[in-house]
Write a protein that holds these residues in place. Structure first.
Motif, PDB file in Angstrom:
ATOM      1  N   ALA A 345      27.959  38.191  36.887  1.00  0.00           N
ATOM      2  CA  ALA A 345      28.706  38.298  38.148  1.00  0.00           C
ATOM      3  C   ALA A 345      30.307  38.128  37.669  1.00  0.00           C
ATOM      4  CB  ALA A 345      28.412  36.958  38.944  1.00  0.00           C
ATOM      5  N   SER A 346      31.095  38.917  38.581  1.00  0.00           N
ATOM      6  CA  SER A 346      32.725  38.576  38.463  1.00  0.00           C
ATOM      7  C   SER A 346      33.267  37.609  39.484  1.00  0.00           C
ATOM      8  CB  SER A 346      33.117  40.082  38.684  1.00  0.00           C
ATOM      9  OG  SER A 346      32.757  40.512  39.872  1.00  0.00           O
ATOM     10  N   THR A 347      34.224  37.220  39.023  1.00  0.00           N
ATOM     11  CA  THR A 347      35.056  36.325  40.165  1.00  0.00           C
ATOM     12  C   THR A 347      36.519  36.482  39.937  1.00  0.00           C
ATOM     13  OG1 THR A 347      35.285  34.059  40.539  1.00  0.00           O
ATOM     14  CG2 THR A 347      35.201  34.396  38.290  1.00  0.00           C
ATOM     15  N   ASN A 348      37.065  36.243  40.969  1.00  0.00           N
ATOM     16  CA  ASN A 348      38.855  36.247  40.984  1.00  0.00           C
ATOM     17  C   ASN A 348      39.257  37.383  40.554  1.00  0.00           C
ATOM     18  OD1 ASN A 348      38.496  33.728  41.841  1.00  0.00           O
ATOM     19  ND2 ASN A 348      39.721  32.695  40.176  1.00  0.00           N
ATOM     20  N   VAL A 349      38.884  38.835  40.840  1.00  0.00           N
ATOM     21  CA  VAL A 349      39.381  40.045  40.709  1.00  0.00           C
ATOM     22  C   VAL A 349      40.857  40.418  41.297  1.00  0.00           C
ATOM     23  CG1 VAL A 349      37.060  40.807  39.559  1.00  0.00           C
ATOM     24  CG2 VAL A 349      37.607  41.141  41.952  1.00  0.00           C
ATOM     25  N   ARG A 350      41.418  41.162  40.656  1.00  0.00           N
ATOM     26  CA  ARG A 350      42.596  41.624  41.235  1.00  0.00           C
ATOM     27  C   ARG A 350      43.014  43.060  40.921  1.00  0.00           C
ATOM     28  NH1 ARG A 350      47.793  37.795  40.325  1.00  0.00           N
ATOM     29  NH2 ARG A 350      46.764  36.656  41.448  1.00  0.00           N
ATOM     30  N   LEU A 351      43.145  43.811  41.965  1.00  0.00           N
ATOM     31  CA  LEU A 351      43.685  45.286  41.803  1.00  0.00           C
ATOM     32  C   LEU A 351      45.151  45.379  41.728  1.00  0.00           C
ATOM     33  CD1 LEU A 351      42.647  48.160  41.581  1.00  0.00           C
ATOM     34  CD2 LEU A 351      42.700  48.385  43.948  1.00  0.00           C
ATOM     35  N   THR A 352      45.682  46.157  40.939  1.00  0.00           N
ATOM     36  CA  THR A 352      47.229  46.351  41.127  1.00  0.00           C
ATOM     37  C   THR A 352      47.559  46.810  42.120  1.00  0.00           C
ATOM     38  OG1 THR A 352      46.980  47.226  38.700  1.00  0.00           O
ATOM     39  CG2 THR A 352      49.062  47.849  39.811  1.00  0.00           C
ATOM     40  N   GLN A 353      48.531  46.237  43.039  1.00  0.00           N
ATOM     41  CA  GLN A 353      48.988  46.621  44.005  1.00  0.00           C
ATOM     42  C   GLN A 353      50.237  47.959  44.154  1.00  0.00           C
ATOM     43  OE1 GLN A 353      49.465  43.799  47.323  1.00  0.00           O
ATOM     44  NE2 GLN A 353      49.521  42.251  45.886  1.00  0.00           N
ATOM     45  N   GLY A 354      50.393  48.605  45.207  1.00  0.00           N
ATOM     46  CA  GLY A 354      51.314  49.561  45.068  1.00  0.00           C
ATOM     47  C   GLY A 354      52.815  49.212  45.791  1.00  0.00           C
ATOM     48  N   PRO A 355      53.630  50.183  46.015  1.00  0.00           N
ATOM     49  CA  PRO A 355      54.866  49.675  46.571  1.00  0.00           C
ATOM     50  C   PRO A 355      54.918  49.765  48.232  1.00  0.00           C
ATOM     51  CG  PRO A 355      55.163  52.014  45.801  1.00  0.00           C
ATOM     52  CD  PRO A 355      53.509  51.557  45.425  1.00  0.00           C
ATOM     53  N   ALA A 356      53.919  50.386  48.558  1.00  0.00           N
ATOM     54  CA  ALA A 356      53.884  50.573  50.203  1.00  0.00           C
ATOM     55  C   ALA A 356      53.346  49.670  50.900  1.00  0.00           C
ATOM     56  CB  ALA A 356      53.193  52.109  50.265  1.00  0.00           C
ATOM     57  N   THR A 357      53.970  49.350  52.123  1.00  0.00           N
ATOM     58  CA  THR A 357      53.074  48.654  53.326  1.00  0.00           C
ATOM     59  C   THR A 357      51.891  49.434  53.811  1.00  0.00           C
ATOM     60  OG1 THR A 357      54.450  49.592  54.874  1.00  0.00           O
ATOM     61  CG2 THR A 357      55.370  47.609  53.832  1.00  0.00           C
ATOM     62  N   ARG A 358      51.126  48.786  54.565  1.00  0.00           N
ATOM     63  CA  ARG A 358      49.904  49.484  55.144  1.00  0.00           C
ATOM     64  C   ARG A 358      50.461  50.598  56.047  1.00  0.00           C
ATOM     65  NH1 ARG A 358      45.585  47.289  59.332  1.00  0.00           N
ATOM     66  NH2 ARG A 358      47.357  47.980  61.031  1.00  0.00           N
ATOM     67  N   ALA A 359      51.591  50.192  56.800  1.00  0.00           N
ATOM     68  CA  ALA A 359      52.042  51.022  57.821  1.00  0.00           C
ATOM     69  C   ALA A 359      52.529  52.525  57.051  1.00  0.00           C
ATOM     70  CB  ALA A 359      53.290  50.638  58.562  1.00  0.00           C
ATOM     71  N   GLU A 360      53.047  52.215  55.939  1.00  0.00           N
ATOM     72  CA  GLU A 360      53.796  53.253  55.202  1.00  0.00           C
ATOM     73  C   GLU A 360      52.457  54.058  54.715  1.00  0.00           C
ATOM     74  OE1 GLU A 360      58.021  51.443  53.414  1.00  0.00           O
ATOM     75  OE2 GLU A 360      55.987  51.229  52.488  1.00  0.00           O
TER      76      GLU A 360
END
Length: 447
Positions: A345-360
């Motif tokens: 099982a995995s734990t503490n996974v993080r996906l690369t974030q982008g530059p945009a806000t959710r509104a963008e």
């Protein structure tokens, strides 16, 4: 306070006396308190405290697991005898076995992990006050008809793992939480939504008023929801559900699925599974996060690593047994309870974030569906065919126009994952740190 290390030592001793060739033992102890309120009054309060023990024995390559809560010497001796008798009747598993002593975790920094809140333990009265404050804040939001539940809780959990291979260690973790579920509308037009927060340290926790306000605002925004139109549209998965989409990727690279060949990514090692520039990193050593731990459930070391790097699949999620089946090494991902053997099982996974806000991201989408809640699923692990019930908001020209419900989104996970466009709004204290995600080309079945 029960000495968990003594319990595991006693279990191992009993296992050897019963005829086990190898064994490991897990002891879990702790206490929890939860309080729920309704209509400004106490609705329910519960406290639990206890210790559970689990024993896995091996007789050659045959294994069995037993668990219990009776900590007397006689009961533990009976547990061990029963486990050994079960193992002798079990089929041989050439991949079962404890970790080699020279591979066991030996150095870790519990202080750096910071998994224990040493501040004052919240009393039931404290928790009731937190829940009442959350409820009151939700009811203050215009459009909220009622609060169906508001609660707060505290937990203090200790574990100790020991094996005949020489491993013996444990750790402790605390948590404090507050949550609220609000309802807008009435009768058949009622809509509900929620918000909650849980932290290792109470001082990191969102204020109850914040929890109640967000739950209320979410419920009020859903009032008057209708079915969306049917067709092929892009979809934005809101941050609070985007982790479920990445969860399907994690399931597809889990060693149990890979070893059986029951995954749509079974032949994808070294291939692109996410867009270039995106990585999916696991880090069990992050401080003040509930999923962090100093070692895995087989006593192996844990460390930060990339499951996907720059879009390319680099690693499976493996415990010892699945690693042996695949001719690989464990990735330190063993997890277990007292009544079952380890599994990956995995734990503490993080996906690369982008530059945009959710509104963008919504503006980039133009017209489509913003999903904020999901129910049910029909997903093929071997083909990746995907269909899930959803609700959220319809978006036209990049702007939210109205709430929607009772719809289904469908596609195939392989191209869906390859088309992800992330926003920059991931919460960095949760187990799946995944931002809102834009996915192209899904089929929406609505009205």
């Amino acid at each position: 306070m029960t000495d968990l290390s003594r319990l595991t030592d006693d279990l191992l001793r009993a296992a050897r006396q019963a005829g086990a060739t190898a064994a490991d033992a897990l002891a879990v102890g702790g206490a929890s308190v939860s309080v729920d309120v309704l209509g400004g009054r106490l609705e329910h309060a519960e406290r639990s405290e206890g210790t559970e023990i689990g024993l896995r024995v091996l007789v050659g390559r045959r294994q069995a697991c037993v668990s219990g809560s009776d900590l007397t010497p006689g009961s533990m001796a009976q547990m061990a005898e029963r486990a050994v008798a079960m193992a002798r009747e079990a089929p041989e598993d050439p991949h079962a076995g404890l970790a080699d002593p020279d591979r066991l975790a030996r150095d870790w920094n519990l202080e750096r992990l910071d998994l224990v809140d040493d501040g004052p333990v919240p009393t039931p009265a404290d928790l009731q006050e937190m829940a009442l404050r959350a409820e009151a804040a939700a009811l203050d939001v215009a459009g909220v008809a009622q609060v169906s539940s508001a609660g707060a809780g505290y937990g203090d959990r200790r574990i100790h793992l020991a094996g005949t291979n020489g491993f013996s260690a444990g750790y402790r973790r605390t948590s404090t939480s507050v949550s609220c579920v609000a309802i807008s509308g009435e009768g058949s037009g009622m809509e509900r939504d929620y918000y909650g927060d849980s932290r290792i340290h109470r001082t990191d926790l969102d204020e109850p008023e914040t929890v109640g306000r967000i739950a209320g605002e979410r419920a009020a925004a859903r009032h008057g929801a209708i079915k969306p139109r049917t067709g092929a549209f892009p979809v934005v998965y809101d941050e609070r559900v985007a982790g479920q989409l990445i969860g399907h990727l994690l399931g597809a690279v889990n060693g149990s699925s890979v070893a059986r060949g029951a995954t749509f990514l079974r032949d994808a090692m070294g291939e692109a599974v996410l867009p270039a520039g995106l990585s999916l990193t696991e880090d069990p050593t992050l401080p003040r996060i509930a999923g962090s731990r100093p070692f895995d459930a087989e006593g192996l070391p844990v460390a930060s690593r990339d499951i996907v790097r720059d879009g390319v699949l680099r690693s499976w999620i493996l415990d010892l047994a699945t690693a042996r089946r695949l001719g690989l090494n464990s990735t330190g991902n063993a997890s277990r309870g007292t009544s079952s053997p380890p599994s990956p099982a995995s734990t503490n996974v993080r996906l690369t974030q982008g530059p945009a806000t959710r509104a963008e991201l919504l503006a980039q989408m133009g017209t489509g569906l913003l999903i904020t809640s999901m129910i049910g699923s029909s997903i093929s692990a071997t083909t990746g065919d995907y269909s899930r019930g959803a609700s959220g908001f319809w978006v036209e020209n990049g702007e939210i126009t109205h709430p929607v419900n009772e719809c289904t989104v469908a596609g195939n996970l392989r191209p869906m994952l390859r088309s992800l466009i992330p926003a920059n709004d991931a919460r960095l204290h949760v187990g799946r740190q995944v931002p809102s995600l834009l996915v192209e080309g899904l089929t929406i079945a609505g009205g």
